[in-house]
Design a protein around this motif. Structure first.
Motif, mmCIF file in Angstrom:
data_model
loop_
_atom_site.group_PDB
_atom_site.id
_atom_site.type_symbol
_atom_site.label_atom_id
_atom_site.label_comp_id
_atom_site.label_asym_id
_atom_site.label_seq_id
_atom_site.Cartn_x
_atom_site.Cartn_y
_atom_site.Cartn_z
ATOM 1 N N HIS A 70 5.508 -11.908 -12.885
ATOM 2 C CA HIS A 70 6.540 -10.876 -12.736
ATOM 3 C C HIS A 70 6.043 -9.669 -11.942
ATOM 4 O O HIS A 70 6.750 -9.147 -11.083
ATOM 5 C CB HIS A 70 7.036 -10.422 -14.113
ATOM 6 N N ARG A 71 4.842 -9.218 -12.223
ATOM 7 C CA ARG A 71 4.380 -7.971 -11.616
ATOM 8 C C ARG A 71 3.741 -8.143 -10.239
ATOM 9 O O ARG A 71 3.450 -7.149 -9.578
ATOM 10 C CB ARG A 71 3.424 -7.250 -12.552
ATOM 11 N N HIS A 72 3.519 -9.352 -9.763
ATOM 12 C CA HIS A 72 2.773 -9.525 -8.514
ATOM 13 C C HIS A 72 3.409 -8.797 -7.333
ATOM 14 O O HIS A 72 2.704 -8.290 -6.469
ATOM 15 C CB HIS A 72 2.548 -11.009 -8.199
ATOM 16 N N LYS A 73 4.725 -8.678 -7.307
ATOM 17 C CA LYS A 73 5.386 -7.980 -6.193
ATOM 18 C C LYS A 73 5.231 -6.466 -6.293
ATOM 19 O O LYS A 73 5.377 -5.770 -5.296
ATOM 20 C CB LYS A 73 6.865 -8.333 -6.154
ATOM 21 N N PHE A 74 4.962 -5.958 -7.493
ATOM 22 C CA PHE A 74 4.894 -4.516 -7.708
ATOM 23 C C PHE A 74 3.470 -3.980 -7.752
ATOM 24 O O PHE A 74 3.257 -2.793 -7.633
ATOM 25 C CB PHE A 74 5.572 -4.139 -9.039
ATOM 26 N N LYS A 75 2.484 -4.860 -7.981
ATOM 27 C CA LYS A 75 1.149 -4.351 -8.231
ATOM 28 C C LYS A 75 0.094 -4.994 -7.333
ATOM 29 O O LYS A 75 -0.268 -4.441 -6.315
ATOM 30 C CB LYS A 75 0.775 -4.514 -9.711
ATOM 31 N N ASN A 76 -0.415 -6.164 -7.694
ATOM 32 C CA ASN A 76 -1.604 -6.712 -7.028
ATOM 33 C C ASN A 76 -1.363 -7.948 -6.175
ATOM 34 O O ASN A 76 -2.315 -8.627 -5.798
ATOM 35 C CB ASN A 76 -2.677 -7.031 -8.080
ATOM 36 N N GLY A 77 -0.132 -8.290 -5.887
ATOM 37 C CA GLY A 77 0.162 -9.391 -4.986
ATOM 38 C C GLY A 77 -0.478 -10.708 -5.386
ATOM 39 O O GLY A 77 -0.385 -11.133 -6.536
ATOM 40 N N LEU A 78 -1.155 -11.336 -4.454
ATOM 41 C CA LEU A 78 -1.768 -12.648 -4.682
ATOM 42 C C LEU A 78 -2.801 -12.632 -5.801
ATOM 43 O O LEU A 78 -2.972 -13.635 -6.504
ATOM 44 C CB LEU A 78 -2.414 -13.176 -3.399
ATOM 45 N N GLU A 79 -3.479 -11.521 -5.996
ATOM 46 C CA GLU A 79 -4.455 -11.433 -7.086
ATOM 47 C C GLU A 79 -3.780 -11.695 -8.432
ATOM 48 O O GLU A 79 -4.314 -12.423 -9.270
ATOM 49 C CB GLU A 79 -5.140 -10.072 -7.098
ATOM 50 N N ASP A 80 -2.600 -11.116 -8.633
ATOM 51 C CA ASP A 80 -1.884 -11.356 -9.888
ATOM 52 C C ASP A 80 -1.436 -12.811 -10.004
ATOM 53 O O ASP A 80 -1.469 -13.386 -11.093
ATOM 54 C CB ASP A 80 -0.683 -10.425 -10.018
ATOM 55 N N LEU A 81 -1.016 -13.422 -8.911
ATOM 56 C CA LEU A 81 -0.639 -14.842 -8.965
ATOM 57 C C LEU A 81 -1.847 -15.715 -9.292
ATOM 58 O O LEU A 81 -1.719 -16.691 -10.037
ATOM 59 C CB LEU A 81 0.007 -15.279 -7.649
#
Length: 82
Positions: free
Chosen positions: A41-52
């Motif tokens: 959910h947060r990858h677009k708002f925070k850390n991008g690919l790192e969150d994925l």
């Protein structure tokens, strides 16, 4: 003051009417389901690919644990899929 009314470090991810922890609680998510969906959910708002990648890492561990649990159940019933 509600826990939803404050943020410890960082900032909220836009104007969201439902916090992810409330969504997860309402849907009965376990720790792994919570973390996986949080990072996706947060990858677009925070850390991008790192969150994925974090979500993927949690998912890999979750699958390992569920496979191990399934194998234990099968062994206790005297059945092992070969």
């Amino acid at each position: 003051m509600s826990a939803n009314d404050k943020q410890v470090g960082g900032s909220h991810y836009g104007d969201q009417s439902l916090q992810h922890w409330d969504f997860a609680w309402q849907n009965g998510y376990d720790q792994f389901q919570y973390c996986i969906t949080k990072y996706v959910h947060r990858h677009k708002f925070k850390n991008g690919l790192e969150d994925l990648r974090k979500a993927q890492h949690h998912l890999e561990k979750y699958i390992e644990l569920l496979e191990e649990e399934q194998m234990q159940k099968e062994m206790s019933r005297g059945y092992v899929n070969q």
